[in-house]
Design a protein around this motif. Structure first.
Motif, mmCIF file in Angstrom:
data_model
loop_
_atom_site.group_PDB
_atom_site.id
_atom_site.type_symbol
_atom_site.label_atom_id
_atom_site.label_comp_id
_atom_site.label_asym_id
_atom_site.label_seq_id
_atom_site.Cartn_x
_atom_site.Cartn_y
_atom_site.Cartn_z
ATOM 1 N N ALA A 210 1.039 -1.287 -0.050
ATOM 2 C CA ALA A 210 0.169 0.128 -0.037
ATOM 3 C C ALA A 210 0.948 1.235 -0.110
ATOM 4 O O ALA A 210 1.967 1.216 0.704
ATOM 5 C CB ALA A 210 -0.786 -0.049 1.120
ATOM 6 N N THR A 211 0.351 2.194 -1.030
ATOM 7 C CA THR A 211 1.393 3.444 -0.990
ATOM 8 C C THR A 211 1.154 4.233 0.536
ATOM 9 O O THR A 211 2.143 4.893 0.993
ATOM 10 C CB THR A 211 0.971 4.518 -2.010
ATOM 11 O OG1 THR A 211 -0.596 4.771 -1.853
ATOM 12 C CG2 THR A 211 1.172 3.794 -3.127
ATOM 13 N N ASN A 212 -0.070 4.170 1.382
ATOM 14 C CA ASN A 212 -0.397 4.763 2.704
ATOM 15 C C ASN A 212 -1.008 3.572 3.422
ATOM 16 O O ASN A 212 -2.257 3.278 3.149
ATOM 17 C CB ASN A 212 -1.108 5.857 2.244
ATOM 18 C CG ASN A 212 -1.297 6.695 3.650
ATOM 19 O OD1 ASN A 212 -1.193 6.166 4.722
ATOM 20 N ND2 ASN A 212 -1.337 8.079 3.584
ATOM 21 N N THR B 261 -4.175 4.514 4.995
ATOM 22 C CA THR B 261 -5.661 4.763 4.099
ATOM 23 C C THR B 261 -5.685 3.070 3.947
ATOM 24 O O THR B 261 -7.425 2.915 3.971
ATOM 25 C CB THR B 261 -5.058 5.160 2.765
ATOM 26 O OG1 THR B 261 -4.679 6.197 2.801
ATOM 27 C CG2 THR B 261 -6.265 5.006 1.702
ATOM 28 N N LEU B 262 -5.023 2.198 3.913
ATOM 29 C CA LEU B 262 -5.681 0.804 3.713
ATOM 30 C C LEU B 262 -6.452 0.630 4.987
ATOM 31 O O LEU B 262 -7.361 -0.062 4.942
ATOM 32 C CB LEU B 262 -4.477 -0.230 3.563
ATOM 33 C CG LEU B 262 -4.674 -1.700 3.769
ATOM 34 C CD1 LEU B 262 -5.702 -1.986 2.609
ATOM 35 C CD2 LEU B 262 -3.412 -2.317 3.626
ATOM 36 N N PRO C 38 -10.764 0.490 -8.822
ATOM 37 C CA PRO C 38 -10.500 -0.926 -9.517
ATOM 38 C C PRO C 38 -11.284 -2.085 -9.057
ATOM 39 O O PRO C 38 -11.053 -3.183 -9.192
ATOM 40 C CB PRO C 38 -9.069 -1.178 -9.369
ATOM 41 C CG PRO C 38 -8.857 -0.254 -8.281
ATOM 42 C CD PRO C 38 -9.649 0.855 -8.001
ATOM 43 N N VAL C 39 -12.420 -1.685 -8.556
ATOM 44 C CA VAL C 39 -13.220 -2.899 -7.883
ATOM 45 C C VAL C 39 -14.674 -2.412 -8.269
ATOM 46 O O VAL C 39 -15.193 -1.472 -8.443
ATOM 47 C CB VAL C 39 -13.098 -3.116 -6.154
ATOM 48 C CG1 VAL C 39 -11.646 -3.429 -5.984
ATOM 49 C CG2 VAL C 39 -13.418 -1.834 -5.422
ATOM 50 N N LEU D 224 -7.170 -1.172 -4.159
ATOM 51 C CA LEU D 224 -8.378 0.029 -3.720
ATOM 52 C C LEU D 224 -7.719 1.033 -2.943
ATOM 53 O O LEU D 224 -8.292 2.232 -3.329
ATOM 54 C CB LEU D 224 -9.621 -0.679 -2.905
ATOM 55 C CG LEU D 224 -10.784 0.142 -2.933
ATOM 56 C CD1 LEU D 224 -11.335 0.899 -4.288
ATOM 57 C CD2 LEU D 224 -11.931 -0.783 -2.192
ATOM 58 N N ALA D 225 -7.211 0.963 -1.890
ATOM 59 C CA ALA D 225 -6.599 1.947 -1.091
ATOM 60 C C ALA D 225 -5.570 2.604 -1.860
ATOM 61 O O ALA D 225 -5.550 4.109 -1.577
ATOM 62 C CB ALA D 225 -5.711 1.372 0.006
#
Length: 277
Positions: A210-212, A215-216, A248-249, A266-267
């Motif tokens: 996850a980039t963050n 957020t996840l 993307p979901v 998604l996150a």
């Protein structure tokens, strides 16, 4: 764990009452203790950290195997006895502290990653696991005795009844390996539920990144607060309504239908959309 009861600490010491507020149920089955130590398999030079040693039944076996041993005990009444029992160990240190608030970085050094073990009180097991995940990068592995249902939740996958926030976030940081189940009779006093031992091994390299992470975590938390509703209900608080089609979901799916990879994707998409707006 919950039921209080008077326990004798051996060698004629005053009885110690298992305290409900500390969730104390003392592990007394020697065969179970041997299986736990065998699963850990301490090696020379490793640093072991035990959370909640209680009356030291597991601690004693670990002390025989581990060169470096740290223990964290909240119950101040047990601390003097534990110090006396293990003061002769060449490298033993006891911290009278709440593991939920303990800074595990104080135990770390550049040469040793931590191996953490504990018979965790059921009433704090989930928040404690989340606390420990924040140190995953400095931990080799963790072996815990937990309520069996908690272990099921950790290991669950999409579509399973036990699947949810705990399993997704633990699996994001660690490989989850349920080892064996433990009956109530292995404890004194006996809890009202079955237990299980689990091994958590932090990923050397995460399969999905996850980039963050915040957020996840927020996404998964919001999604499973309303697990019977569609993702659309959770996502409306994270992105603008007109952005839903860019994700993307399928927003019409329920939270338990998405895999860990789906949640990470998604996150990351949510982060991209929010940074662009």
């Amino acid at each position: 764990m919950s039921r209080p009861g008077k326990q004798r600490m051996g060698n004629g010491e005053a009885p110690h009452r298992a305290r409900k507020r500390f969730g104390q149920n003392f592990l007394v089955d020697g065969n179970v203790i041997d299986r736990i130590v065998g699963a850990i398999n301490p090696q020379p030079g490793e640093l072991l950290v035990e959370i909640g040693p209680g009356k030291g039944a597991l601690t004693a076996r670990l002390a025989d195997k581990a060169e470096h041993l740290r223990v964290i005990e909240l119950d101040r009444d047990l601390v003097p006895w534990l110090k006396v029992q293990f003061e002769k160990h060449p490298d033993f240190e006891l911290f009278q502290a709440d593991a939920l608030k303990f800074d595990f970085t104080t135990l770390m050094n550049d040469e040793q990653s931590l191996r953490i073990v504990g018979n965790l009180p059921y009433n704090i097991s989930t928040p404690l696991i989340f606390h420990l995940l924040s140190y995953a990068g400095q931990v080799k592995d963790m072996h815990f005795m937990l309520q069996k249902e908690v272990v099921k939740r950790m290991a669950a996958g999409p579509g399973e009844k036990a699947y949810g926030r705990l399993g997704i976030m633990v699996q994001y940081d660690c490989q989850v390996e349920p080892l064996f189940e433990v009956p109530p009779g292995a404890f004194d006093p006996a809890p009202k539920v079955d237990s299980a031992v689990v091994r958590l091994t932090p990923h050397a390299r995460r399969p999905f990144t996850a980039t963050n992470r915040k957020t996840l975590s927020q996404l998964v938390n919001v999604a499973f607060q309303q697990r019977r509703k569609t993702l659309r209900n959770a996502l409306k608080n994270l992105v603008e309504p007109e952005q839903l089609d860019q994700l993307p979901v399928d927003a019409s799916l329920r939270p338990e239908a998405l895999s860990l990879e789906d949640y990470v994707r998604l996150a990351n998409a949510i982060d991209t959309l929010n940074s662009a707006s």
